[in-house]
Design an enzyme around this catalytic site. Sequence first.
Site, mmCIF file in Angstrom:
data_model
loop_
_atom_site.group_PDB
_atom_site.id
_atom_site.type_symbol
_atom_site.label_atom_id
_atom_site.label_comp_id
_atom_site.label_asym_id
_atom_site.label_seq_id
_atom_site.Cartn_x
_atom_site.Cartn_y
_atom_site.Cartn_z
ATOM 1 N NE ARG A 106 -3.705 0.968 2.114
ATOM 2 C CZ ARG A 106 -4.886 1.232 2.694
ATOM 3 N NH1 ARG A 106 -4.972 2.122 3.655
ATOM 4 N NH2 ARG A 106 -5.973 0.619 2.281
ATOM 5 C CG HIS A 133 -8.490 0.527 -2.376
ATOM 6 N ND1 HIS A 133 -7.694 -0.531 -2.010
ATOM 7 C CD2 HIS A 133 -9.091 0.948 -1.218
ATOM 8 C CE1 HIS A 133 -7.799 -0.733 -0.697
ATOM 9 N NE2 HIS A 133 -8.642 0.152 -0.204
ATOM 10 C CD GLN A 136 -12.889 -0.664 -0.097
ATOM 11 O OE1 GLN A 136 -11.982 -0.559 0.706
ATOM 12 N NE2 GLN A 136 -14.119 -0.981 0.272
ATOM 13 C CG ASP A 229 -13.148 7.313 -0.434
ATOM 14 O OD1 ASP A 229 -12.976 7.296 0.802
ATOM 15 O OD2 ASP A 229 -12.230 7.058 -1.253
ATOM 16 C CB CYS A 270 -13.850 2.364 0.841
ATOM 17 S SG CYS A 270 -13.392 4.103 0.864
ATOM 18 N NE ARG A 315 -10.950 -4.195 1.076
ATOM 19 C CZ ARG A 315 -9.992 -3.371 1.538
ATOM 20 N NH1 ARG A 315 -10.269 -2.407 2.382
ATOM 21 N NH2 ARG A 315 -8.745 -3.471 1.097
HETATM 22 N N1 NVA Z 1 -9.661 7.383 -1.144
HETATM 23 C C1 NVA Z 1 -9.254 6.951 0.184
HETATM 24 C C2 NVA Z 1 -9.541 5.509 0.378
HETATM 25 C C3 NVA Z 1 -9.177 4.955 1.718
HETATM 26 C C4 NVA Z 1 -9.478 3.506 1.855
HETATM 27 C C5 NVA Z 1 -7.791 7.248 0.383
HETATM 28 O O1 NVA Z 1 -6.996 6.996 -0.532
HETATM 29 O O2 NVA Z 1 -7.435 7.730 1.444
HETATM 30 N N1 CP Z 2 -11.043 0.772 3.073
HETATM 31 C C1 CP Z 2 -9.764 0.671 3.433
HETATM 32 O O1 CP Z 2 -8.877 0.393 2.637
HETATM 33 O O2 CP Z 2 -9.524 0.903 4.744
HETATM 34 P P1 CP Z 2 -8.093 1.041 5.412
HETATM 35 O O3 CP Z 2 -7.495 2.327 4.925
HETATM 36 O O4 CP Z 2 -8.369 1.057 6.886
HETATM 37 O O5 CP Z 2 -7.259 -0.127 4.999
#
Ligand code: NVA
Ligand code: CP
Length: 333
Positions: A106, A133, A136, A229, A270, A315
Amino acid sequence: MNFTGRDFLRILDFSEEELRYMLETAKSFKQMKKTGKNHKVFPNKNIAILFEKTSTRTRCSFEVAGYDLGMGVTYLDPTGSQMGHKESIADTARVLDRLYDGIEYRGFSQSIVDDLAKYSDVPVWNGLTDECHPTQALGDFMTIEEHFGYLKGLTLAFVGDTRNNVANSLMAMSAKMGVNFIACGPSELRPSEEIVAKCKPIAEKNGSTITITSDIAELNGRADVIYTDVWLSLGEPQEKWGERIELLRQYQVNTEMMKRAKDSTIFLHCLPSFHDLNTSIAKDVNKVFGLEEMEVTNEVFESDKSLVFDQAENRMHTIKAVMFLTLYKKEDK
Ligand code: NVA
Ligand code: CP
């Protein structure tokens, strides 16, 4: 269908049939988990999970799924490893490749996870980049299908920052699964032409449409799923809050929007979500801008239309399916 040794970097790398098979595998694993059936199929495998951005769901899903499959799991973040500051991603990949059977990443640009995949022979799984993602979207589609009993012909509306990573993967997954996709947000935050151009022909082939709009009225009587989101994603500068709030406040998901859609419309997110003032970021934003809830009202978030915790659970089951399929070799029993 052969998944062994493949990377899971983006939804568009997989065919409709392969994604369907991933969803079916996730369903089987969920059933096994619920009935307490042992599925520790990889007692001799180990995986490394690399996080350059924070995470609750993704990290815990990879860890629990790894343990459930009988594997050893090592969590690395930049503060606890050389990654990024003292050792390049390419070198890190080549080291981990010698020790582990699979690597999750990540972080920031998509090119990093692509490079990890390039420099290592073991499967690499994308746990979120600035661009997409994919795990997700897989979990979300499992949730949608569990609820409605089918996918084809449904309409999923993503409301808000429609060019973010989650929206991109949902558009791709919708196109692959024959789900109509509406990206509803300000023109300043529209999905890239490149991703739309890639997804549209796939959607057409599968009998669905992709609509890009700034008009929330387009959801009325049409959206089966309303998804939002955060307005500012991980890695984006905090100074942008003001600008984002200005652009996005009219796209807040509230009870009115849900009512105008359909009686059967569900709400997805998410997570994490700013639906109240119980986080330090929400409190800081509240002090400066006065908002008590952001992308979704607390009323919608807590309503029986909201399936956000089913999503969070799924997930894990879908990540388990992706790891299982890409790691499985004939010699594994
Ligand atoms: N768009 C958000 C998703 C988090 C799971 C981010 O990248 O922070
Ligand atoms: N939805 C998601 O990816 O959550 P986290 O950022 O907690 O992993």
